[in-house]
Design a protein around this motif. Structure first.
Motif, PDB file in Angstrom:
ATOM      1  N   TYR A 336       2.629  18.288  49.024  1.00  0.00           N
ATOM      2  CA  TYR A 336       2.438  18.117  47.592  1.00  0.00           C
ATOM      3  C   TYR A 336       0.947  18.052  47.296  1.00  0.00           C
ATOM      4  CZ  TYR A 336       1.866  13.120  48.742  1.00  0.00           C
ATOM      5  OH  TYR A 336       1.452  11.925  49.269  1.00  0.00           O
ATOM      6  N   HIS A 362       3.358  17.773  36.950  1.00  0.00           N
ATOM      7  CA  HIS A 362       3.409  16.476  36.302  1.00  0.00           C
ATOM      8  C   HIS A 362       2.041  16.082  35.757  1.00  0.00           C
ATOM      9  CE1 HIS A 362       7.390  15.841  37.990  1.00  0.00           C
ATOM     10  NE2 HIS A 362       6.913  16.108  39.193  1.00  0.00           N
ATOM     11  N   TYR A 380      13.631  11.237  36.175  1.00  0.00           N
ATOM     12  CA  TYR A 380      13.418  12.458  36.939  1.00  0.00           C
ATOM     13  C   TYR A 380      14.354  12.481  38.142  1.00  0.00           C
ATOM     14  CZ  TYR A 380      10.650  16.610  37.940  1.00  0.00           C
ATOM     15  OH  TYR A 380      10.241  17.908  38.127  1.00  0.00           O
ATOM     16  N   THR A 406      13.013  15.912  45.637  1.00  0.00           N
ATOM     17  CA  THR A 406      12.687  17.269  45.152  1.00  0.00           C
ATOM     18  C   THR A 406      12.362  18.200  46.307  1.00  0.00           C
ATOM     19  OG1 THR A 406      10.384  16.566  44.812  1.00  0.00           O
ATOM     20  CG2 THR A 406      11.872  16.417  42.925  1.00  0.00           C
ATOM     21  N   GLN A 411       5.611  19.329  44.647  1.00  0.00           N
ATOM     22  CA  GLN A 411       5.271  18.430  43.560  1.00  0.00           C
ATOM     23  C   GLN A 411       3.754  18.386  43.362  1.00  0.00           C
ATOM     24  OE1 GLN A 411       7.834  16.825  41.631  1.00  0.00           O
ATOM     25  NE2 GLN A 411       8.748  18.506  42.798  1.00  0.00           N
TER      26      GLN A 411
END
Length: 567
Positions: A336, A362, A380, A406, A411
């Motif tokens: 991420y 985000h 979420y 996720t 992310q």
């Protein structure tokens, strides 16, 4: 007819111990049972009554047994003496516990031992050759004195050990003994066992081992080496231990594994494992036709289970590891990215990056007001709430849950000195994160704001202090994250190239070249703003060099691509 007799050390689940003892006794194998003195008189009497119809079962003098103490050796000595005296036909004595379960017919064990009449089966290794103990003392268990119970008097135990180490105390080992360690579940020949119990030096040996730590793992293992003509350093009992040195319990769903092991006895079986007891003690049970015991056949299964328990899946936290810091198998489960300062410098950075990568981006997940999920979501993936209070209860677990929930989607989120800073150390220690930071970019919103300068100066001082602490954490030698840091002045000199290097690290070298950049904030007058902060007594330095009058940045009126103009 009998060639093997069983000594059983029992302290619980006496009903199961009675079943196993009857199974052996009915097949012409004498059994001597020692019952822990802490077991109630009623339960002990009930066990005697249940087995009273069998003439080849004896009960030995009872000792009050405690783990790690001499009492366990004394119990086995007392029961073994009864076995040798009352049953002269016994050629091998097999030590078992009340929770042991026969895995193969007694006839196969008898034939196996008859074929090896002078072989002692006892795990016996020196402390110099193999350090197999888990979380305990190794050579020192023979060199120091251990008069206190490790379980009941832990503080006294530890302090006495420390005192002996401090003064350099070392016990004298009896002449001729070479200390050995091994499993306490053995099968010894009558010749070897009687030699140990009838040795003229037994009093000396017993006195020494009474102050050894966990003597049941060393007494017979050491003395067998003096008298045995042939030692097989292995146990015929299947006994598995976890990473903490605690024995595994066998349940009904281990049935196929126990069959594959070809061992004669397993320890320890769960008392409520009805399927195991019914199968292995049943009249129709057949064995493996003289197959050699091979516990290694199932070692791979146990090793895999132990690895799953101690390491688990990357980024997945569970009760067996969570309370212990750094027991996790990776901080998070996937790659991420974190951007600090980009949202402050570029006006439309989040939508631009989302379009460029084709993923959701985000905002500031650790914003003090709420978690800024993509699209402004209140909840979420995995029902993660946007509530700052719930998130800040454990920021690290909030982040790891987001990454886990996720999986398969990278992310990306923003970070700022305005956010909760407790996540900083965690980010720096995570090898899965790519952190890109523009130091001093937090000053751009202050520069563009219409606030009292005294408020701006106070907030700027606080923001700079927080950012310096975070950057120092990222530059620590313990940092495992992929970190890229620019000062604000450095970044705006080549914004396209710097953005391209970040995206190349995310997409790989095959990533297409950038043709546009997000719109950069207008920094005309930013140098004078920083000078005013200095004039007011605050020294901004994380932004890099911004002369008050020489260099200013403008927007390109014909497009969104930024460029620099020299005045």
């Amino acid at each position: 007819m009998s060639s093997v007799g069983f000594v059983m050390l029992c302290h619980t689940a006496l009903n199961r111990a009675a079943e196993v003892a009857r199974h052996w006794a009915e097949r012409d194998c004498p059994v001597v049972i020692h019952v822990d003195k802490r077991v109630s008189t009623g339960a002990y009497t009930g066990l005697q009554t249940a087995l009273s119809d069998l003439g080849n079962i004896r009960f030995s003098k009872r000792h009050k047994c405690e783990w790690g103490t001499w009492s366990l050796v004394a119990a086995s000595q007392t029961a073994a003496e009864v076995m040798l005296e009352d049953f002269p036909d016994v050629r091998h004595v097999y030590l078992a516990s009340g929770s042991c379960l026969p895995l193969r017919p007694v006839e196969e064990l008898r034939d196996y031992l008859i074929a090896r009449p002078r072989t002692d089966f006892i795990e016996s290794v020196t402390t110099q050759d193999v350090e197999w103990t888990v979380g305990g003392l190794n050579a020192e268990r023979f060199q120091l004195r251990f008069p206190f119970s490790w379980k009941r008097h832990r503080l006294l135990f530890d302090r006495y050990v420390e005192m002996q180490r401090a003064v350099g105390f070392r016990r004298k080992i009896p002449e001729g003994l070479v200390p050995h360690l091994g499993s306490q579940w053995w099968c010894l020949t009558r010749q070897t066992l009687s030699a140990i119990l009838q040795d003229p030096a037994r009093q000396i040996h017993d006195r020494y081992f009474k102050r050894v730590w966990i003597p049941d793992e060393s007494y017979y293992q050491t003395l067998a080496r003096l008298y045995s003509t042939r030692v097989e350093s292995r146990s015929l009992t299947l006994s598995k231990f976890d990473f903490q040195g605690k024995p595994h319990m066998f349940y009904d769903d281990h049935l196929h594994l126990l069959r594959r092991s070809d061992c004669f006895v397993a320890r320890k079986a769960w008392p409520q494992a009805n399927r195991l007891y019914d199968t292995f003690l049943g009249p129709d049970h057949t064995g493996s036709q003289m197959a050699e015991p091979a516990p290694g056949k199932i070692d791979r299964v146990f090793a895999k289970a132990q690895e799953r328990r101690t390491r688990g899946r990357a980024g997945l936290y569970m009760h067996s590891r969570f309370p212990n810091q750094d027991w996790e198998n990776g901080k998070t489960c996937a790659r991420y990215s974190v951007f600090q300062g980009f949202k402050d410098l570029f006006e439309d950075f989040e939508p631009w990056l989302s379009r460029r990568l084709g993923v959701r981006v985000h905002g500031n997940l650790f914003d003090p007001v709420r978690a800024r999920f993509a699209g402004g979501a209140d909840v979420y993936a995995g029902c993660l709430p946007a509530s700052a209070k719930l998130r800040d209860y454990n920021p690290q677990m909030f982040l790891t849950s987001l990454i886990w929930n996720t999986r398969g989607e990278r992310q990306i989120f923003q970070l700022s000195p305005r956010d909760n800073q407790k996540i900083g150390w965690f980010l720096s220690s995570d090898s899965n994160v790519q952190i890109s930071a523009i130091t001093g970019a937090w000053a751009v919103p202050l520069f563009l704001s219409n606030r009292n300068f005294s408020e701006i100066r106070k907030e700027a001082a606080m923001m700079q202090k927080r950012e310096v602490e975070f950057v120092n954490t990222l530059r620590s030698v313990k940092t495992r994250a992929d970190v890229r840091i620019w000062s604000l002045a450095e970044f705006i000199e080549e914004p396209m190239e710097n953005l391209q290097s970040i995206l190349d690290a995310m997409d790989g070298p095959s990533a297409p070249r950038l043709t546009e950049a997000p719109r950069m904030a207008n920094l005309d007058g930013f140098g004078r703003f920083l000078q005013n902060l200095k004039n007011q007594g605050m020294k901004p330095f994380v932004m890099g060099d911004f002369p008050a009058t020489s260099t200013e940045t403008h927007e390109n009126p014909g497009g969104s691509r930024p460029y620099l103009v020299q005045k």
